[in-house]
Design a protein around this motif. Structure first.
Motif, PDB file in Angstrom:
ATOM      1  N   VAL A  56       0.663  -1.146   0.096  1.00 10.66           N
ATOM      2  CA  VAL A  56      -0.154   0.176  -0.083  1.00 10.66           C
ATOM      3  C   VAL A  56       0.939   1.074  -0.099  1.00 10.66           C
ATOM      4  O   VAL A  56       2.117   1.119   0.080  1.00 10.66           O
ATOM      5  N   GLY A  57       0.177   2.180  -0.224  1.00  4.66           N
ATOM      6  CA  GLY A  57       0.658   3.758   0.033  1.00  4.66           C
ATOM      7  C   GLY A  57       1.178   3.955   1.477  1.00  4.66           C
ATOM      8  O   GLY A  57       0.875   3.240   2.427  1.00  4.66           O
ATOM      9  N   PRO A  58       1.861   5.011   1.844  1.00  6.61           N
ATOM     10  CA  PRO A  58       2.640   5.239   2.934  1.00  6.61           C
ATOM     11  C   PRO A  58       1.577   5.509   4.122  1.00  6.61           C
ATOM     12  O   PRO A  58       1.502   5.201   5.323  1.00  6.61           O
ATOM     13  N   GLU A  59       0.289   6.085   3.650  1.00  3.35           N
ATOM     14  CA  GLU A  59      -0.474   6.716   4.554  1.00  3.35           C
ATOM     15  C   GLU A  59      -1.351   5.588   5.281  1.00  3.35           C
ATOM     16  O   GLU A  59      -1.626   5.602   6.599  1.00  3.35           O
ATOM     17  N   GLU A  60      -1.584   4.529   4.457  1.00  3.18           N
ATOM     18  CA  GLU A  60      -2.196   3.135   4.958  1.00  3.18           C
ATOM     19  C   GLU A  60      -1.398   2.045   5.668  1.00  3.18           C
ATOM     20  O   GLU A  60      -2.008   1.190   6.114  1.00  3.18           O
ATOM     21  N   ALA A  61      -0.177   2.303   5.691  1.00  3.35           N
ATOM     22  CA  ALA A  61       0.886   1.233   6.140  1.00  3.35           C
ATOM     23  C   ALA A  61       0.939   1.074   7.568  1.00  3.35           C
ATOM     24  O   ALA A  61       1.165   2.102   8.335  1.00  3.35           O
ATOM     25  N   MET A  62       0.861  -0.177   8.074  1.00  5.95           N
ATOM     26  CA  MET A  62       1.395  -0.548   9.417  1.00  5.95           C
ATOM     27  C   MET A  62       2.707  -0.823   9.427  1.00  5.95           C
ATOM     28  O   MET A  62       3.325  -0.642  10.388  1.00  5.95           O
ATOM     29  N   PHE A  63       3.382  -1.416   8.404  1.00  3.34           N
ATOM     30  CA  PHE A  63       4.692  -1.418   8.409  1.00  3.34           C
ATOM     31  C   PHE A  63       5.209  -0.754   7.109  1.00  3.34           C
ATOM     32  O   PHE A  63       4.589  -0.718   6.009  1.00  3.34           O
ATOM     33  N   ALA A  64       6.334  -0.039   7.295  1.00  9.35           N
ATOM     34  CA  ALA A  64       6.940   0.837   6.016  1.00  9.35           C
ATOM     35  C   ALA A  64       8.439   0.310   6.034  1.00  9.35           C
ATOM     36  O   ALA A  64       9.165   0.465   7.061  1.00  9.35           O
TER      37      ALA A  64
END
Lengths: 290, 194
Positions: free
Chosen positions: B95-103
């Motif tokens: 996913v994109g950064p805003e929806e991420a639980m892990f980045a």
């Protein structure tokens, strides 16, 4: 691992459940004292028997662990024995009653007398994780109170204790403030144990029925709530242990006959037994031996 | 995904845990000790995704991610082989950064970090966990204090200001793992950095 019953996945829970619990534990450690919701599973034991603690233990356990379980300080009570057997069977871990030898200790309502160190994990079984629950029944409201750091009601409760009884009468599950932010229920440990919560070991709290996990990293600041003119007092029975003579341990009062006879003994069976093995004797110990 | 012509099965299928319950138990225990004791460095083992994934980042993904955890890949980590490997081994949605639980990415690639979830006042746990790949990870450099640290600790952080700003958001804020080869360390939002 040799002893593990191969009909079970390691430590009973499936891997996806463990991942979910592990993520909750990490967030709990990142926000000390905050209650992280988790999807608690049905366990092969009823709620109230430590299902939250068991799920947390299952998520942190490795095959090389040495596991200890205490119920009110005792290794030999039904709850402690059955949870210890559960993990012997499903995880194949070694077990011990020695506090100093254990790497994971699951506890119901006590902190061991012997100081815990780095490399140890203490897992608490928690019945009601919300310290404000008996003051405010709504989860929506208590969540808002934690968000706004609105803890006045808790101080009113403690103040009313003083107004009515002359002292804060809460003797167990005595509320603490963690790192100056979240008010936390330490689980129903006696308030005598509260000062021990600033320790070197990792502390994890699991509430199965209420579906909450929370945590204290080592050396986290944990302050028992009090007032300047009524400071916190971690009191205990004013008596030495009748078996081992310890004057610094938390004591159970045991009725020993029908004539009102009673004795005080350490609630921590390993602490008491180790002291007796080292030659310490209490007032009633000789009679017992005879 | 299997029909995707870019899917290189020989690389995507390898590098998972050989013994999932045991490898993930060891990895989590190490990761937990890192998060509980900021600055502590542990070694992870048992998994290896395709380049540029480090062993430690691979093992963290295998241990913590599944279809319930949206993952964001930043910079060079957002590559076909990495996407295929994560999809095959964890099933995590990318996913994109805003929806991420892990980045996941290098510190430079993860910028700006204020895109990531920091939780809400009611649910501060709903915050992202960053997995920051670094060239080196040593117990030196920035000075750390806070929960989990007896006196003080030190860790080679990519920068200081961003973590100071993050700590000021407490109880909100993101949490971070740092990975280099097999080594891992963590910095929760509670840690004060100078």
């Amino acid at each position: 691992m040799d002893g593990q019953d191969q009909a079970y996945n390691f430590a009973y829970l499936d891997e996806q459940t463990k991942r979910m619990i592990r993520r909750a534990i990490l967030k709990g450690l990142a926000v000390p004292g905050y209650q992280v919701p988790f999807a608690s599973r049905e366990m092969p034991m009823p709620y109230g028997w430590g299902t939250g603690g068991v799920q947390v233990s299952a998520a942190v356990m490795v095959p090389e662990d040495r596991f200890k379980v205490i119920d009110q300080g005792a290794d030999d009570t039904t709850n402690a024995v059955s949870i210890r057997k559960f993990f012997e069977k499903t995880a194949g871990v070694a077990v011990t009653e020695r506090t100093g030898e254990a790497t994971v200790i699951q506890t119901r309502h006590r902190i061991p007398e012997e100081e815990l160190g780095e490399g140890q994990v203490l897992v608490y079984q928690v019945p009601i994780p919300e310290p404000l629950r008996f003051l405010e029944p709504s989860e929506v409201e208590t969540r808002k109170m934690h968000a706004l750091e609105e803890y006045g009601l808790m101080h009113v409760k403690l103040y009313e204790d003083i107004a009515r009884h002359g002292a804060i009468s809460t003797a167990y599950a005595y509320p603490v403030k963690v790192e100056g932010r979240y008010v936390m229920d330490p689980s129903p440990i006696p308030k005598f144990d509260n000062p021990k919560m600033e320790m070197a070991a990792v502390q994890l709290f699991g509430a199965g029925r209420e579906q909450r996990i929370y945590a204290l990293p080592p050396y986290t600041k944990v302050v028992s709530l009090d007032f300047e003119d009524h400071p916190f007092d971690p009191s205990k029975a004013d008596h030495p242990c009748d078996l081992c003579g310890a004057e610094d341990s938390y004591l159970d009062e045991v009725i020993v006959d029908d004539a009102g006879g009673r004795m005080f003994v350490c609630s921590d069976t390993d602490y008491c037994g180790t002291r007796q093995a080292n030659g310490h004797r209490g007032a009633l110990a000789a009679e017992d031996a005879a | 995904m299997m029909g995707d012509l870019t899917f290189d099965s020989s690389r995507a299928l390898e590098g998972g845990f050989a013994d999932v319950p045991v490898h993930s138990a060891h990895a989590f225990r190490a990761a937990m000790e890192c998060m509980a004791r900021p600055g502590r460095i542990e070694d992870l083992a048992g998994g290896q995704g395709p380049e540029p994934l480090s062993v430690a980042a691979s093992v963290l993904l295998l241990t913590l991610c599944d279809p319930e955890t949206p993952v964001h890949l930043a910079g060079d980590h957002d590559a076909g082989p990495v996407r295929d490997w994560i999809t095959f081994h964890t099933g995590a949605p990318l996913v994109g950064p805003e929806e991420a639980m892990f980045a996941l990415g290098t510190w430079a690639a993860l910028q700006p970090v204020d895109r990531f979830a920091i939780g809400t006042p009611e649910y501060p746990d709903r915050a992202a966990t960053l997995i920051v790949e670094t060239d080196r990870l040593e117990a030196e450099g920035a000075v750390l204090t806070g929960p989990g640290i007896r006196d003080q600790a030190a860790l080679s952080l990519p920068e200081v200001a961003a973590f100071q700003a993050n700590a000021r958001l407490f109880p909100l804020g993101f949490d971070a793992f740092f990975t280099s080869g097999a080594r891992v360390a963590a910095l929760p939002r509670t840690t004060k950095v100078r």
